[in-house]
Write an enzyme that holds these catalytic residues in place. Structure first.
Site, short mmCIF file in Angstrom:
data_model
loop_
_atom_site.label_atom_id
_atom_site.label_comp_id
_atom_site.label_asym_id
_atom_site.label_seq_id
_atom_site.Cartn_x
_atom_site.Cartn_y
_atom_site.Cartn_z
N THR A 1 29.06 22.47 20.90
CA THR A 1 27.68 22.68 21.35
C THR A 1 27.40 24.17 21.39
O THR A 1 27.95 24.90 22.22
CB THR A 1 27.46 22.07 22.76
OG1 THR A 1 27.81 20.69 22.72
CG2 THR A 1 26.00 22.22 23.17
N LYS B 1 20.71 18.83 20.61
CA LYS B 1 21.80 18.71 21.59
C LYS B 1 21.46 19.47 22.88
O LYS B 1 21.69 18.98 23.99
CB LYS B 1 23.10 19.24 20.97
CG LYS B 1 24.28 19.36 21.91
CD LYS B 1 24.72 18.02 22.45
CE LYS B 1 25.81 18.21 23.51
NZ LYS B 1 26.06 16.98 24.25
N1 NDP Z 1 33.57 17.40 27.53
C1 NDP Z 1 32.43 16.79 27.19
O1 NDP Z 1 32.03 15.79 27.82
C2 NDP Z 1 31.62 17.28 26.05
C3 NDP Z 1 31.70 18.55 25.55
N2 NDP Z 1 30.89 18.94 24.52
C4 NDP Z 1 30.97 20.28 23.96
O2 NDP Z 1 32.11 20.28 23.10
C5 NDP Z 1 32.75 21.55 23.13
C6 NDP Z 1 34.19 21.36 23.59
O3 NDP Z 1 34.16 20.75 24.84
P1 NDP Z 1 35.50 20.30 25.60
O4 NDP Z 1 36.46 19.73 24.66
O5 NDP Z 1 35.03 19.53 26.77
O6 NDP Z 1 35.99 21.72 26.09
P2 NDP Z 1 37.43 22.23 26.51
O7 NDP Z 1 37.17 23.37 27.42
O8 NDP Z 1 38.30 21.12 26.97
O9 NDP Z 1 38.03 22.77 25.13
C7 NDP Z 1 37.55 23.94 24.56
C8 NDP Z 1 38.30 24.24 23.28
O10 NDP Z 1 37.87 25.51 22.78
C9 NDP Z 1 39.00 26.34 22.58
N3 NDP Z 1 38.65 27.75 22.79
C10 NDP Z 1 38.00 28.29 23.83
N4 NDP Z 1 37.83 29.62 23.65
C11 NDP Z 1 38.42 29.91 22.47
C12 NDP Z 1 38.57 31.12 21.71
N5 NDP Z 1 38.08 32.28 22.16
N6 NDP Z 1 39.22 31.05 20.54
C13 NDP Z 1 39.71 29.87 20.08
N7 NDP Z 1 39.59 28.69 20.74
C14 NDP Z 1 38.95 28.71 21.91
C15 NDP Z 1 40.00 25.86 23.60
O11 NDP Z 1 41.29 26.30 23.24
P3 NDP Z 1 42.46 26.42 24.34
O12 NDP Z 1 43.04 25.05 24.45
O13 NDP Z 1 43.40 27.42 23.80
O14 NDP Z 1 41.81 26.86 25.63
C16 NDP Z 1 39.82 24.35 23.46
O15 NDP Z 1 40.44 23.87 22.31
C17 NDP Z 1 31.89 22.42 24.04
O16 NDP Z 1 30.98 23.13 23.25
C18 NDP Z 1 31.17 21.40 24.92
O17 NDP Z 1 29.95 21.91 25.41
C19 NDP Z 1 30.04 18.06 23.91
C20 NDP Z 1 29.93 16.79 24.36
C21 NDP Z 1 30.66 16.31 25.49
O1 SSN Z 2 27.77 17.77 26.22
C1 SSN Z 2 28.17 16.87 26.97
C2 SSN Z 2 27.51 15.60 27.00
C3 SSN Z 2 28.12 14.62 27.93
C4 SSN Z 2 27.48 13.27 27.74
O2 SSN Z 2 26.66 13.10 26.82
O3 SSN Z 2 27.84 12.38 28.53
#
Ligand code: NDP
Ligand code: SSN
Length: 357
Positions: free
Chosen positions: A159, A234
């Site tokens: 996102t 989104k």
């Molecule tokens: N969780 C949810 O319900 C949802 C999340 N999203 C979106 O999806 C994306 C991921 O979310 P989510 O999986 O929950 O987040 P997490 O915080 O669990 O994971 C984030 C990921 O990004 C990586 N990362 C962060 N900073 C860096 C950097 N500087 N360089 C390289 N890698 C980096 C992390 O690596 P590392 O493991 O090394 O920290 C990890 O793999 C976000 O944009 C979020 O807004 C969308 C829908 C739903």
């Molecule tokens: O970006 C996060 C969305 C979470 C959801 O749709 O439930």
């Protein structure tokens, strides 16, 4: 359109069926997906690889077999896992390498940089935290773009805001490769269940090519045209969600203060016109002040910040979202950034305590 699914290593298990394939009709997806799931992949069996082909196309387009996945957080891990389980040949990378290990044990390959993942895969997905990390992983040193070339595709499912997405698009396209933005609606459980909603925009041929991969990870997909539209859609959805959560939190606290049973409030809400899966799912744990992380609060605040900037760019008034954003900022400053976004209720409790002093 006739659609066939063929397990390449097992002619006895080949399956063909016909359906009027229409991306706008989620139920048709479900029919197709369930049919795909009749063949659960088993990494140790000889039936590991599927070939999906549309027999209405005389060239019989195949889905990309070698799939890269960058970013294995809460969302990336189950998404990549579903690709592996469906028989894709998945290569993973994550900044913190240890998060690759569970996927490697499921059969994924590992490469030490986004560049090497992109170089070895037909299509590479990226699920990163925020705009900064999305740009770094795509365009930074040893970033994915260094491994891209014509014929390959890059799909950013993080996102981010539209301008970040457009920047990554430009960089990827400069290599001759294709780009699709495809942020997802749906959280940890839908990611595990393969029932995400993809909000895509960008290269239509890439969208068509990877549609079967999106259908492994999701229940529906929208193609929204030019890059930036997926990101904007989104952010609007998450702006609504973030505000709804704050309103719900206010209601829970008010009901408690006037002596009502908050669990009953959750039940009443779930039966009426304002019922929403989010309230039913999060309500019971919020009542107990428990916030097991599905969607980190820091990401919800990031999305509100980006949505407010989007609104600002077109002079749209969004006072409710702006107020909600302030509460997420307060919650973050109280160390709740890594808790679930439902922990925003704590910011209201803190505020009440401060105003009572
Ligand atoms: N969780 C949810 O319900 C949802 C999340 N999203 C979106 O999806 C994306 C991921 O979310 P989510 O999986 O929950 O987040 P997490 O915080 O669990 O994971 C984030 C990921 O990004 C990586 N990362 C962060 N900073 C860096 C950097 N500087 N360089 C390289 N890698 C980096 C992390 O690596 P590392 O493991 O090394 O920290 C990890 O793999 C976000 O944009 C979020 O807004 C969308 C829908 C739903
Ligand atoms: O970006 C996060 C969305 C979470 C959801 O749709 O439930």
């Amino acid at each position: 359109m006739a659609f066939s699914v063929v397990k390449s290593n097992c002619s006895a298990m080949a399956m063909t069926w016909s359906t009027s394939f229409c991306p706008q009709i989620p139920n048709h997806f479900r029919v197709q997906r369930h049919a795909l799931l009749l063949f659960p992949p088993n990494p140790s069996s000889s039936f590991r690889f599927y070939t999906f082909c549309s027999t209405s196309n005389p060239k019989e387009e195949k889905i990309p077999k070698n799939v890269g996945f960058l970013g294995l957080g809460i969302m990336g891990t189950p998404m990549a896992q579903n690709l592996i389980k469906a028989g894709c040949d998945v290569t993973v990378w994550n900044r913190t390498k240890s998060k690759c290990d569970p996927l490697i044990s499921l059969g994924a390959k590992y490469k030490p940089s986004p560049e090497e993942v992109a170089a070895s895969c037909d299509v590479t997905f990226a699920m990163l935290a925020d705009p900064q990390s999305a740009v770094e992983v795509a365009c930074g040193k040893h970033g994915a773009m260094s491994g891209m070339r014509p014929g390959k595709g890059y799909v950013d499912v993080s996102t981010v805001d539209s301008s970040t997405s457009k920047l990554i698009n430009r960089q990827i396209k400069a290599t001759g490769a294709s780009f699709l933005e495809a942020p997802v609606s749906g959280s940890k459980k839908p990611a595990e269940d393969g029932s995400l909603i993809f909000l895509t925009a960008g290269d239509k041929p890439l969208y068509d090519t990877i549609a079967p991969l999106l259908d492994i990870m999701g229940k529906s997909r929208f193609y929204l045209g030019d890059v930036g539209n997926g990101a904007a859609m989104k952010l609007v959805v998450n702006m609504i969600m973030g505000s709804m959560m704050v309103t719900f939190a206010e209601g829970l606290l008010l009901s408690e203060k006037v002596g009502l049973d908050t669990s009953v409030l959750v039940e009443v809400v779930s039966q009426g016109a304002i019922s929403a899966p989010m309230f039913s799912m999060k309500g019971p744990s919020m009542v107990k002040a428990l916030y097991p992380t599905a969607f980190p609060l820091k990401h919800q605040q990031k999305d509100l910040r980006l949505a407010l900037a989007l609104a600002e760019s077109v002079s749209q008034s969004t006072p409710i979202a702006a107020a909600a954003n302030e509460l997420y900022k307060v919650a973050k400053s109280h160390g709740l950034g890594d808790s679930d976004f439902s922990a925003v209720i704590e910011a209201l409790k803190v505020k009440f305590q401060q105003s009572a002093e």
